[in-house]
Design an enzyme around this catalytic site. Structure first.
Site, PDB file in Angstrom:
ATOM      1  N   TYR A  48       0.798  -1.192  -0.040  1.00 27.61           N
ATOM      2  CA  TYR A  48       0.022  -0.156  -0.079  1.00 27.61           C
ATOM      3  C   TYR A  48       0.749   1.194   0.134  1.00 27.61           C
ATOM      4  O   TYR A  48       0.396   2.197  -0.449  1.00 27.61           O
ATOM      5  CB  TYR A  48      -0.885   0.061   1.087  1.00 27.61           C
ATOM      6  CG  TYR A  48      -2.203   0.795   1.136  1.00 27.61           C
ATOM      7  CD1 TYR A  48      -3.131   0.535  -0.168  1.00 27.61           C
ATOM      8  CD2 TYR A  48      -2.524   1.637   1.985  1.00 27.61           C
ATOM      9  CE1 TYR A  48      -4.189   1.230  -0.313  1.00 27.61           C
ATOM     10  CE2 TYR A  48      -3.791   2.503   1.957  1.00 27.61           C
ATOM     11  CZ  TYR A  48      -4.696   2.318   0.695  1.00 27.61           C
ATOM     12  OH  TYR A  48      -5.650   2.880   0.647  1.00 27.61           O
ATOM     13  N   LYS A  59      -3.735   8.395   3.433  1.00 28.05           N
ATOM     14  CA  LYS A  59      -4.914   7.880   4.265  1.00 28.05           C
ATOM     15  C   LYS A  59      -4.753   8.289   5.812  1.00 28.05           C
ATOM     16  O   LYS A  59      -5.892   8.721   6.278  1.00 28.05           O
ATOM     17  CB  LYS A  59      -5.295   6.415   4.254  1.00 28.05           C
ATOM     18  CG  LYS A  59      -5.670   5.974   2.856  1.00 28.05           C
ATOM     19  CD  LYS A  59      -6.954   6.549   2.419  1.00 28.05           C
ATOM     20  CE  LYS A  59      -7.580   5.834   1.064  1.00 28.05           C
ATOM     21  NZ  LYS A  59      -8.540   6.659   0.508  1.00 28.05           N
TER      22      LYS A  59
HETATM   23  N1  LIG Z   1     -10.923  -0.782  -3.198  1.00 28.72           N
HETATM   24  C1  LIG Z   1     -10.565  -0.846  -1.915  1.00 28.72           C
HETATM   25  O1  LIG Z   1      -9.891  -1.837  -1.428  1.00 28.72           O
HETATM   26  C2  LIG Z   1     -10.785   0.133  -0.955  1.00 28.72           C
HETATM   27  C3  LIG Z   1     -10.577   0.002   0.500  1.00 28.72           C
HETATM   28  C4  LIG Z   1     -10.761   1.042   1.353  1.00 28.72           C
HETATM   29  C5  LIG Z   1     -11.011   2.362   0.746  1.00 28.72           C
HETATM   30  N2  LIG Z   1     -10.883   2.777  -0.374  1.00 28.72           N
HETATM   31  C6  LIG Z   1     -11.191   4.056  -0.757  1.00 28.72           C
HETATM   32  O2  LIG Z   1     -12.515   4.037  -1.302  1.00 28.72           O
HETATM   33  C7  LIG Z   1     -12.483   5.181  -2.197  1.00 28.72           C
HETATM   34  C8  LIG Z   1     -12.885   4.818  -3.712  1.00 28.72           C
HETATM   35  O3  LIG Z   1     -12.461   3.823  -4.430  1.00 28.72           O
HETATM   36  P1  LIG Z   1     -12.864   2.808  -5.010  1.00 28.72           P
HETATM   37  O4  LIG Z   1     -12.310   1.516  -4.435  1.00 28.72           O
HETATM   38  O5  LIG Z   1     -14.342   2.821  -5.157  1.00 28.72           O
HETATM   39  O6  LIG Z   1     -12.285   2.744  -6.300  1.00 28.72           O
HETATM   40  P2  LIG Z   1     -12.418   3.595  -7.873  1.00 28.72           P
HETATM   41  O7  LIG Z   1     -11.171   3.549  -8.424  1.00 28.72           O
HETATM   42  O8  LIG Z   1     -13.841   3.304  -8.291  1.00 28.72           O
HETATM   43  O9  LIG Z   1     -12.701   5.206  -7.064  1.00 28.72           O
HETATM   44  C9  LIG Z   1     -11.531   5.804  -6.946  1.00 28.72           C
HETATM   45  C10 LIG Z   1     -12.174   7.526  -7.572  1.00 28.72           C
HETATM   46  O10 LIG Z   1     -11.154   8.414  -7.361  1.00 28.72           O
HETATM   47  C11 LIG Z   1     -11.233   9.201  -8.366  1.00 28.72           C
HETATM   48  N3  LIG Z   1     -10.303  10.169  -8.438  1.00 28.72           N
HETATM   49  C12 LIG Z   1      -8.996   9.883  -8.701  1.00 28.72           C
HETATM   50  N4  LIG Z   1      -8.259  11.107  -9.084  1.00 28.72           N
HETATM   51  C13 LIG Z   1      -9.190  12.176  -8.960  1.00 28.72           C
HETATM   52  C14 LIG Z   1      -9.193  13.507  -9.037  1.00 28.72           C
HETATM   53  N5  LIG Z   1      -8.060  13.990  -9.204  1.00 28.72           N
HETATM   54  N6  LIG Z   1     -10.337  14.416  -8.955  1.00 28.72           N
HETATM   55  C15 LIG Z   1     -11.448  13.719  -8.699  1.00 28.72           C
HETATM   56  N7  LIG Z   1     -11.582  12.286  -8.692  1.00 28.72           N
HETATM   57  C16 LIG Z   1     -10.601  11.518  -8.840  1.00 28.72           C
HETATM   58  C17 LIG Z   1     -11.615   8.351  -9.789  1.00 28.72           C
HETATM   59  O11 LIG Z   1     -12.080   8.893 -10.765  1.00 28.72           O
HETATM   60  C18 LIG Z   1     -12.421   7.301  -9.087  1.00 28.72           C
HETATM   61  O12 LIG Z   1     -13.639   7.447  -9.270  1.00 28.72           O
HETATM   62  C19 LIG Z   1     -11.071   5.593  -2.578  1.00 28.72           C
HETATM   63  O13 LIG Z   1     -10.842   6.571  -1.550  1.00 28.72           O
HETATM   64  C20 LIG Z   1     -10.187   4.447  -1.929  1.00 28.72           C
HETATM   65  O14 LIG Z   1      -8.961   4.721  -1.367  1.00 28.72           O
HETATM   66  C21 LIG Z   1     -11.085   1.584  -1.297  1.00 28.72           C
END
Ligand SMILES: NC(=O)c1ccc[n+]([C@@H]2O[C@H](COP(=O)([O-])OP(=O)(O)OC[C@H]3O[C@@H](n4cnc5c(N)ncnc54)[C@H](O)[C@@H]3O)[C@@H](O)[C@H]2O)c1
Length: 255
Positions: free
Chosen positions: A154, A161
């Protein structure tokens, strides 16, 4: 029966694919009675295509959270569409490839800065951009991956985070007087685009197979979406600066 978000207007960022946590959040929010508006990055067309799979039609606005012009016009565009906002969902994360996957000790600051800007500072910029529409109070909810621990692969998303989690607490401090709550859902690993961009993500996710008290399904973002919707609702009226784990309970297990 009326839903828990009946009459609420919610802006949701981060819908990129059907695997996005934000997509499931938007679907659940609409099912629970909310009027939803989406923001899109990198291209509105991608998000518009996915948005067609939601129960109700929704407007999509282009928003790069690092673009000051996009942020400056956001309240006007959303205001024209919805009038006011009761909720904002920050579902945004990004780190350049050299900040992920085992390169921690060699990542240049430029890449660290990008990860921090997009993944942590943006919680503050997005909320401030929406603040003129939240004169009656509201709920801001973001997504984190438990920053108390160092995880395999990570890398600099971990410190990003940690910064997001601290930012959320300071926002709770500074916006409480305006009756705006700021909370995070700490989700377990999910197979979204963001996850796939982390080299060796499966190694990180396999920790859940071994140690999660509740069975964890990498392909099911709905539990995380439910957590977000609950925090947007009136059922956490005095909760702010909080991190709710939707991780199968793994955070509670030592070994
Ligand atoms: N997938 C996992 O394992 C996981 C676990 C815990 C937390 N998260 C968090 O959940 C959130 C959503 O992630 P996800 O897993 O749905 O993946 P995802 O790839 O579907 O979503 C990530 C989003 O970030 C957006 N993004 C990136 N750069 C950007 C910018 N400059 N301006 C605006 N938007 C931007 C992308 O367009 C995308 O929609 C994130 O904060 C991620 O860190 C994910």
């Amino acid at each position: 029966m009326s839903g828990i978000l009946e009459g609420k207007r919610v802006l949701i960022t981060g819908v990129l694919t059907e695997a996005s946590i934000a997509f499931h959040t938007a679907k659940l929010a609409q099912e629970q009675g909310a009027e939803v508006i989406l923001t899109a990055f990198p291209r509105p067309t991608l998000t518009e295509r996915i948005a067609r799979k939601l129960p109700k039609p929704t407007k999509v606005i282009e928003l790069d959270v690092t673009n000051d012009e996009h942020l400056a016009r956001l309240a006007d565009v959303v205001g024209e569409e919805l009038g006011t906002l009761d909720g904002v969902v920050h579902s945004i994360g990004f780190a350049p490839q050299d900040a992920l996957g085992g390169n921690f000790l060699n990542t240049p600051f430029e890449s660290v800065a990008t990860a921090m800007h997009v993944s942590a500072y943006s919680l503050k910029s997005l909320t401030m951009a929406c603040l003129p529409l939240m004169q009656n109070g509201g709920s801001v909810v973001g997504l984190t991956f438990d920053a108390q621990f160092a995880w395999p692969q990570y890398d600099w998303m971990g410190p990003a985070k940690a910064a997001l989690e601290a930012t959320s607490r300071y926002m709770a401090r500074d916006l409480g007087k305006q009756n705006i709550r700021c909370n995070l859902v700490s989700a377990g690993p999910l197979g979204s685009m963001a996850a796939k961009s982390i080299p060796g993500f499966s190694e990180l996710a396999s920790v859940w197979d071994d140690r999660s008290p509740l069975e964890w399904d990498l392909k099911d973002p709905e539990p995380a979406g439910r957590g977000v919707v609950a925090l947007l609702s009136d059922w956490f009226p005095k909760t702010t600066g909080e991190i709710v784990h939707v991780d199968g309970g793994l955070h509670a297990i030592g070994a």
